[in-house]
Motif scaffolding. Structure first.
Motif, PDB file in Angstrom:
ATOM      1  N   TYR A 207      54.251-109.671  48.214  1.00 47.46           N
ATOM      2  CA  TYR A 207      55.136-110.568  47.477  1.00 47.46           C
ATOM      3  C   TYR A 207      55.779-111.619  48.371  1.00 47.46           C
ATOM      4  CZ  TYR A 207      58.765-107.195  48.975  1.00 47.46           C
ATOM      5  OH  TYR A 207      59.582-106.357  49.707  1.00 47.46           O
ATOM      6  N   GLN A 208      55.900-111.336  49.668  1.00 53.49           N
ATOM      7  CA  GLN A 208      56.427-112.349  50.580  1.00 53.49           C
ATOM      8  C   GLN A 208      55.419-113.484  50.761  1.00 53.49           C
ATOM      9  OE1 GLN A 208      57.373-109.241  53.652  1.00 53.49           O
ATOM     10  NE2 GLN A 208      59.307-110.373  53.835  1.00 53.49           N
ATOM     11  N   VAL A 209      54.134-113.142  50.829  1.00 53.98           N
ATOM     12  CA  VAL A 209      53.093-114.163  50.895  1.00 53.98           C
ATOM     13  C   VAL A 209      53.073-114.965  49.592  1.00 53.98           C
ATOM     14  CG1 VAL A 209      50.622-114.585  51.183  1.00 53.98           C
ATOM     15  CG2 VAL A 209      51.735-112.749  52.477  1.00 53.98           C
ATOM     16  N   GLN A 210      53.193-114.260  48.481  1.00 51.08           N
ATOM     17  CA  GLN A 210      53.251-114.934  47.180  1.00 51.08           C
ATOM     18  C   GLN A 210      54.394-115.942  47.149  1.00 51.08           C
ATOM     19  OE1 GLN A 210      53.998-112.269  43.895  1.00 51.08           O
ATOM     20  NE2 GLN A 210      54.074-113.896  42.379  1.00 51.08           N
ATOM     21  N   ALA A 211      55.536-115.558  47.684  1.00 52.94           N
ATOM     22  CA  ALA A 211      56.696-116.456  47.689  1.00 52.94           C
ATOM     23  C   ALA A 211      56.413-117.720  48.498  1.00 52.94           C
ATOM     24  CB  ALA A 211      57.915-115.731  48.247  1.00 52.94           C
ATOM     25  N   GLU A 212      55.715-117.583  49.631  1.00 52.19           N
ATOM     26  CA  GLU A 212      55.371-118.749  50.444  1.00 52.19           C
ATOM     27  C   GLU A 212      54.431-119.685  49.686  1.00 52.19           C
ATOM     28  OE1 GLU A 212      56.428-119.680  53.609  1.00 52.19           O
ATOM     29  OE2 GLU A 212      57.898-118.085  53.281  1.00 52.19           O
ATOM     30  N   ILE A 213      53.474-119.096  48.982  1.00 52.49           N
ATOM     31  CA  ILE A 213      52.524-119.890  48.204  1.00 52.49           C
ATOM     32  C   ILE A 213      53.241-120.676  47.117  1.00 52.49           C
ATOM     33  CG2 ILE A 213      50.614-119.724  46.538  1.00 52.49           C
ATOM     34  CD1 ILE A 213      49.706-117.206  48.146  1.00 52.49           C
ATOM     35  N   ALA A 226      49.359-122.098  38.276  1.00 54.09           N
ATOM     36  CA  ALA A 226      48.344-122.287  37.244  1.00 54.09           C
ATOM     37  C   ALA A 226      48.060-120.973  36.522  1.00 54.09           C
ATOM     38  CB  ALA A 226      47.061-122.826  37.860  1.00 54.09           C
ATOM     39  N   TYR A 227      48.319-119.864  37.204  1.00 52.51           N
ATOM     40  CA  TYR A 227      48.102-118.506  36.687  1.00 52.51           C
ATOM     41  C   TYR A 227      48.825-117.567  37.641  1.00 52.51           C
ATOM     42  CZ  TYR A 227      44.564-118.937  40.346  1.00 52.51           C
ATOM     43  OH  TYR A 227      43.926-119.172  41.537  1.00 52.51           O
ATOM     44  N   PRO A 228      49.093-116.320  37.246  1.00 52.11           N
ATOM     45  CA  PRO A 228      49.799-115.407  38.154  1.00 52.11           C
ATOM     46  C   PRO A 228      49.044-115.243  39.475  1.00 52.11           C
ATOM     47  CG  PRO A 228      49.771-114.514  35.936  1.00 52.11           C
ATOM     48  CD  PRO A 228      48.860-115.717  35.926  1.00 52.11           C
ATOM     49  N   SER A 229      49.735-115.478  40.568  1.00 51.31           N
ATOM     50  CA  SER A 229      49.104-115.438  41.888  1.00 51.31           C
ATOM     51  C   SER A 229      48.634-114.026  42.225  1.00 51.31           C
ATOM     52  CB  SER A 229      50.088-115.913  42.950  1.00 51.31           C
ATOM     53  OG  SER A 229      50.505-117.237  42.697  1.00 51.31           O
ATOM     54  N   ILE A 230      47.404-113.931  42.731  1.00 51.79           N
ATOM     55  CA  ILE A 230      46.836-112.666  43.177  1.00 51.79           C
ATOM     56  C   ILE A 230      46.941-112.628  44.701  1.00 51.79           C
ATOM     57  CG2 ILE A 230      44.718-111.286  43.329  1.00 51.79           C
ATOM     58  CD1 ILE A 230      43.841-112.706  40.688  1.00 51.79           C
ATOM     59  N   VAL A 231      47.717-111.686  45.214  1.00 53.15           N
ATOM     60  CA  VAL A 231      47.846-111.484  46.661  1.00 53.15           C
ATOM     61  C   VAL A 231      47.532-110.022  46.901  1.00 53.15           C
ATOM     62  CG1 VAL A 231      49.335-111.720  48.682  1.00 53.15           C
ATOM     63  CG2 VAL A 231      49.610-113.292  46.749  1.00 53.15           C
ATOM     64  N   ALA A 232      46.269-109.743  47.227  1.00 51.17           N
ATOM     65  CA  ALA A 232      45.751-108.372  47.171  1.00 51.17           C
ATOM     66  C   ALA A 232      45.266-107.930  48.545  1.00 51.17           C
ATOM     67  CB  ALA A 232      44.603-108.292  46.165  1.00 51.17           C
ATOM     68  N   SER A 233      45.966-106.987  49.136  1.00 54.13           N
ATOM     69  CA  SER A 233      45.591-106.479  50.456  1.00 54.13           C
ATOM     70  C   SER A 233      44.860-105.151  50.323  1.00 54.13           C
ATOM     71  CB  SER A 233      46.832-106.309  51.328  1.00 54.13           C
ATOM     72  OG  SER A 233      47.715-105.349  50.768  1.00 54.13           O
ATOM     73  N   GLY A 234      44.004-104.858  51.320  1.00 52.17           N
ATOM     74  CA  GLY A 234      43.296-103.589  51.328  1.00 52.17           C
ATOM     75  C   GLY A 234      42.485-103.392  50.066  1.00 52.17           C
ATOM     76  N   HIS A 241      42.013-108.803  38.796  1.00 53.04           N
ATOM     77  CA  HIS A 241      43.211-109.514  38.366  1.00 53.04           C
ATOM     78  C   HIS A 241      44.475-108.744  38.782  1.00 53.04           C
ATOM     79  CE1 HIS A 241      40.775-111.783  35.055  1.00 53.04           C
ATOM     80  NE2 HIS A 241      40.603-112.292  36.257  1.00 53.04           N
ATOM     81  N   TYR A 242      44.504-108.342  40.032  1.00 52.94           N
ATOM     82  CA  TYR A 242      45.663-107.635  40.582  1.00 52.94           C
ATOM     83  C   TYR A 242      46.833-108.612  40.727  1.00 52.94           C
ATOM     84  CZ  TYR A 242      48.580-105.463  44.222  1.00 52.94           C
ATOM     85  OH  TYR A 242      49.636-104.955  44.956  1.00 52.94           O
ATOM     86  N   ILE A 243      47.988-108.298  40.121  1.00 51.87           N
ATOM     87  CA  ILE A 243      49.142-109.201  40.216  1.00 51.87           C
ATOM     88  C   ILE A 243      50.444-108.472  40.558  1.00 51.87           C
ATOM     89  CG2 ILE A 243      48.202-110.983  38.683  1.00 51.87           C
ATOM     90  CD1 ILE A 243      49.924-109.777  36.427  1.00 51.87           C
ATOM     91  N   GLU A 244      50.373-107.168  40.840  1.00 55.92           N
ATOM     92  CA  GLU A 244      51.611-106.469  41.205  1.00 55.92           C
ATOM     93  C   GLU A 244      52.194-107.022  42.511  1.00 55.92           C
ATOM     94  OE1 GLU A 244      49.670-104.031  38.216  1.00 55.92           O
ATOM     95  OE2 GLU A 244      48.956-105.064  40.006  1.00 55.92           O
ATOM     96  N   LEU A 254      41.870-106.524  54.906  1.00 53.87           N
ATOM     97  CA  LEU A 254      41.677-107.883  54.415  1.00 53.87           C
ATOM     98  C   LEU A 254      42.768-108.232  53.413  1.00 53.87           C
ATOM     99  CD1 LEU A 254      37.808-108.015  53.790  1.00 53.87           C
ATOM    100  CD2 LEU A 254      39.095-108.713  55.829  1.00 53.87           C
ATOM    101  N   LEU A 255      43.067-109.510  53.317  1.00 52.32           N
ATOM    102  CA  LEU A 255      43.967-110.015  52.286  1.00 52.32           C
ATOM    103  C   LEU A 255      43.204-111.031  51.452  1.00 52.32           C
ATOM    104  CD1 LEU A 255      46.755-110.224  50.967  1.00 52.32           C
ATOM    105  CD2 LEU A 255      47.318-112.033  52.626  1.00 52.32           C
ATOM    106  N   LEU A 256      43.088-110.759  50.168  1.00 52.61           N
ATOM    107  CA  LEU A 256      42.456-111.676  49.220  1.00 52.61           C
ATOM    108  C   LEU A 256      43.561-112.402  48.463  1.00 52.61           C
ATOM    109  CD1 LEU A 256      39.471-110.937  46.823  1.00 52.61           C
ATOM    110  CD2 LEU A 256      41.513-112.123  46.013  1.00 52.61           C
ATOM    111  N   ILE A 257      43.562-113.730  48.544  1.00 49.90           N
ATOM    112  CA  ILE A 257      44.546-114.551  47.826  1.00 49.90           C
ATOM    113  C   ILE A 257      43.798-115.440  46.846  1.00 49.90           C
ATOM    114  CG2 ILE A 257      46.315-116.334  47.993  1.00 49.90           C
ATOM    115  CD1 ILE A 257      46.906-115.370  50.830  1.00 49.90           C
ATOM    116  N   ASP A 258      44.121-115.295  45.575  1.00 50.86           N
ATOM    117  CA  ASP A 258      43.577-116.130  44.502  1.00 50.86           C
ATOM    118  C   ASP A 258      44.775-116.801  43.842  1.00 50.86           C
ATOM    119  OD1 ASP A 258      42.443-117.243  42.228  1.00 50.86           O
ATOM    120  OD2 ASP A 258      41.133-115.544  41.829  1.00 50.86           O
TER     121      ASP A 258
END
Length: 440
Positions: A207-213, A226-234, A241-244, A254-258
């Protein structure tokens, strides 16, 4: 930066030319409630906005090319200073004519009274029976009353047709002004991704990465996400569509950011995957190189005149052959693809249209055999991936996936504009090479 009033007028003229003696009806989006009496930020219906540029709720747009005086009519909320104190300024009836070019405008409260004059001489009604059941009932009731007069009058709208087969092809090909807005959405989205890659490190929360984005989106002038940010690690990266976004990131993951922003109602959509600690493990690197190869070869297929499916098909071929070479799949390449035995690793298409909606409108196939042909002005994403869930179940006859491959999810996504001679990668400002991902 934006769409000029004349472009909205030309869009309406184009639509009216297509409906002939019909009447088209468009309903604005409603205000959505977050909880109790707290509302979400208003987001206009995309078709409504495409034809009018009008950004208020509780409105109806009528296009009646056969009417002697009024071809473009807006029903909207009137100006009421007391209510505007609470909910913001309104355009009002006069503003609808002066600002948005309506031939006539009425209070939304007058809809039932005034609507029949724009329907009675039409040969059919064009309206999308959408999610607003109450308004669907309003339109159907008016149509039924007119049909009851058919024997007496002989001329009434004898059918209701959906507006989408008309508006979707129009929206699919972007104008010069739309492309400018989408370039800006891509530019801001790219800046946010680059900032996120610099910021992310072991011990930081998703969520800290999400906040920076999302901070970057707003600072750079975007409307927001544009849509809920996906910041998905491991292993979270294996959830499409991970958004927690609530997990603490660890080294050797790995960190996947969509994530993408909305700018002037037009959207960016970018995905990057990189090692949190700055170095791929051997398995991560092998899969990343495979996904990148698939994406680069798919992008090369995005050319005017080519069928939409070709870039997906080439991505699947590359991914499946790579998985065979790594021992994660076995058998004949064509047979694996035909029987979709790769689906546990790659379960989605390689792209989608992009525009006013993130998954934008427009058909992909005209029938079972004929795909949409790419043409200049189309904007689409190219986003292959590999997802090896910790609980992956191999297809029948396929090998069990070893533990050291499990929990790895990788996707790489860019936004492409089809041009006269090829394509333009709108999101090229976000690096994706192995070296770039390992050297932040």
């Amino acid at each position: 930066m934006g769409i000029e009033l004349n472009e909205y007028r030309l869009r309406r003229e184009q639509l009216m030319a297509k409906i002939g003696n019909g009447t088209a009806i468009f309903r604005s989006a409603p205000m959505a409630t977050m909880h109790n009496d707290v509302e979400y930020v208003f987001r206009q219906d995309s078709d409504f906005y495409y034809l009018t540029g009008f950004n208020e709720p509780e409105a109806v747009a009528i296009l009646a090319p056969h009417h002697e005086e009024h071809r473009f009519i807006l029903f909207l909320q009137p100006k009421e200073p007391e209510k505007e104190t609470w909910t913001g300024y309104r355009c009002g009836v006069e503003g609808a004519k002066e600002i948005y070019g309506a031939d006539e405008a009425y209070s939304i409260a007058e809809l039932d009274e005034k609507l029949p004059q724009y329907l009675i001489n039409a040969d059919r009604i064009y309206y999308h029976l959408g999610k607003d059941r109450h308004f669907n009932h309003v339109i159907l009731s008016h149509w039924q009353r007119l049909m009851s007069q058919y024997q007496r009058r002989g001329k009434v709208p004898v059918a209701i047709e959906d507006t989408r087969p008309i508006t979707y092809p129009m929206r699919l090909v972007k104008s010069t002004a739309e492309i400018v807005l989408m370039r800006k959405a891509a530019e801001i989205s790219a800046q946010a991704h680059n900032r996120a890659r610099e910021f992310a490190q072991p011990g930081v929360y998703e969520y800290q990465v999400q906040a920076e984005i999302e901070h970057t989106f707003r600072v750079k002038g975007a409307m927001g996400i544009a849509y809920p940010s996906i910041v998905a690690s491991g292993a979270n990266a294996c959830i499409l569509h991970y958004i927690e976004n609530d997990r603490q990131m660890q080294d050797q993951e790995l960190l996947l950011i969509d994530a993408g922003c909305s700018y002037g109602y037009y959207n960016g959509d970018i995905t990057r995957t990189f090692p949190v600690g700055g170095k791929f493990t051997p398995e991560q690197k092998a899969l990343y190189e495979l996904v990148l190869e698939a994406q680069l070869k798919a992008i090369a297929e995005v050319q005017p005149g080519k069928p939409y499916n070709e870039f997906h098909d080439i991505a699947v071929c590359v991914l499946v052959q790579g998985l065979i070479d790594l021992g994660l799949l076995k058998g004949d390449l064509e047979e694996i693809i035909q029987q979709e035995k790769y689906k546990p690793f790659y379960m989605h298409r390689t792209g989608h249209w992009l525009g006013l909606d993130v998954h934008d409108v427009g058909v992909y196939k005209h029938n079972e055999e004929t795909w949409q042909i790419l043409q200049p002005g189309h904007i689409l994403t190219v986003e292959p991936g590999i997802y090896i869930s910790p609980n992956i179940q191999s297809a029948e006859g396929q090998p069990e996936v070893p533990e050291n491959w499990r929990g790895i999810g990788i996707r790489i996504e860019d936004d492409l504009l089809v041009t006269e001679t090829g394509h333009e990668i709108l999101t090229a400002a976000v690096p994706k090479s192995v070296d770039a991902m390992e050297n932040k």
